[in-house]
Design a protein around this motif. Structure first.
Motif, PDB file in Angstrom:
ATOM      1  N   TRP A 124       0.837  -1.197   0.000  1.00  0.00           N
ATOM      2  CA  TRP A 124       0.000   0.000   0.000  1.00  0.00           C
ATOM      3  C   TRP A 124       0.874   1.249   0.000  1.00  0.00           C
ATOM      4  O   TRP A 124       0.614   2.212  -0.722  1.00  0.00           O
ATOM      5  CB  TRP A 124      -0.934  -0.016   1.217  1.00  0.00           C
ATOM      6  N   HIS A 125       1.919   1.258   0.839  1.00  0.00           N
ATOM      7  CA  HIS A 125       2.823   2.416   0.913  1.00  0.00           C
ATOM      8  C   HIS A 125       3.493   2.665  -0.438  1.00  0.00           C
ATOM      9  O   HIS A 125       3.652   3.820  -0.844  1.00  0.00           O
ATOM     10  CB  HIS A 125       3.882   2.200   1.990  1.00  0.00           C
ATOM     11  N   ASN A 136       1.026   4.365  -2.601  1.00  0.00           N
ATOM     12  CA  ASN A 136       0.820   5.737  -2.126  1.00  0.00           C
ATOM     13  C   ASN A 136       1.971   6.667  -2.522  1.00  0.00           C
ATOM     14  O   ASN A 136       1.756   7.868  -2.711  1.00  0.00           O
ATOM     15  CB  ASN A 136       0.635   5.737  -0.605  1.00  0.00           C
ATOM     16  N   ASN A 191       1.626   9.389  -5.179  1.00  0.00           N
ATOM     17  CA  ASN A 191       1.021  10.699  -4.915  1.00  0.00           C
ATOM     18  C   ASN A 191       2.071  11.770  -4.656  1.00  0.00           C
ATOM     19  O   ASN A 191       1.729  12.947  -4.563  1.00  0.00           O
ATOM     20  CB  ASN A 191       0.074  10.612  -3.709  1.00  0.00           C
ATOM     21  N   PRO A 239       1.578   6.411   7.117  1.00  0.00           N
ATOM     22  CA  PRO A 239       1.736   6.658   5.685  1.00  0.00           C
ATOM     23  C   PRO A 239       2.576   7.898   5.372  1.00  0.00           C
ATOM     24  O   PRO A 239       3.398   7.884   4.455  1.00  0.00           O
ATOM     25  CB  PRO A 239       0.301   6.830   5.189  1.00  0.00           C
TER      26      PRO A 239
END
Length: 165
Positions: free
Chosen positions: A9-10, A13, A16, A54
């Motif tokens: 997931w990181h 992310n 972004n 995050p």
């Protein structure tokens, strides 16, 4: 390594924040009006600053990607501490003041760096910022018993006074 969510997931992310860079932002012209950066660090505008896992991960990735070439392991160890100190959680930042526990504070307790090439483990604690080092080549792991090293006795910060003449 990361706290939650999962590592994959990181990595998603990170997309972004693909514009984060140590390179200063280019000036922008709008008709006859010139806009330029206000100072150093403008390439990192938009880097998050809160203490959620995050956004700490984003800071770690961006700062690690910006590391300059280093000439030796000692420089690399201290550069690692500079980066890690950018996302330590200070006391009171994630728990209301009246709810801070007395035994284990909700903050970064210890920051450590491993020098794998020289087999050395470095650390400092929230109560003593002096960097300590364990030379793992000097430990006989066959005979040494498990132990807790508590060198924060008295929780006293080390301060060296500088004299001006």
């Amino acid at each position: 390594m990361t706290n939650s969510p999962t590592y994959d997931w990181h990595l998603t992310n990170l997309r972004n924040y693909i514009k984060l860079t140590p390179k200063p932002s280019e000036p922008l012209s709008i008709e006859n009006f010139q806009l330029g950066p206000l100072g150093a660090g403008s390439g990192m505008v938009g880097m998050p600053g809160d203490f959620t896992p995050p956004l700490r991960f984003i800071r770690a990735a961006a700062l690690t990607a910006s590391v300059r070439p280093l000439s030796n392991a000692t420089d690399a160890v201290f550069e690692s501490f500079r980066i890690l100190d950018s996302f330590n959680i200070p006391l009171g930042a994630v728990v209301p003041r009246e709810q801070i526990p007395k035994d284990i504070e909700s903050a970064t307790q210890i920051t450590s760096v491993s020098d794998l090439g020289n087999k050395r483990y470095y650390y400092h604690t929230m109560n003593n910022r002096q960097v300590r080092m364990l030379d793992l080549t000097k430990i006989d792991f066959e005979s040494v018993k498990q132990q807790v090293i508590d060198d924060d006795t008295g929780r006293e910060h080390m301060v060296r006074e500088i004299s001006v003449k």
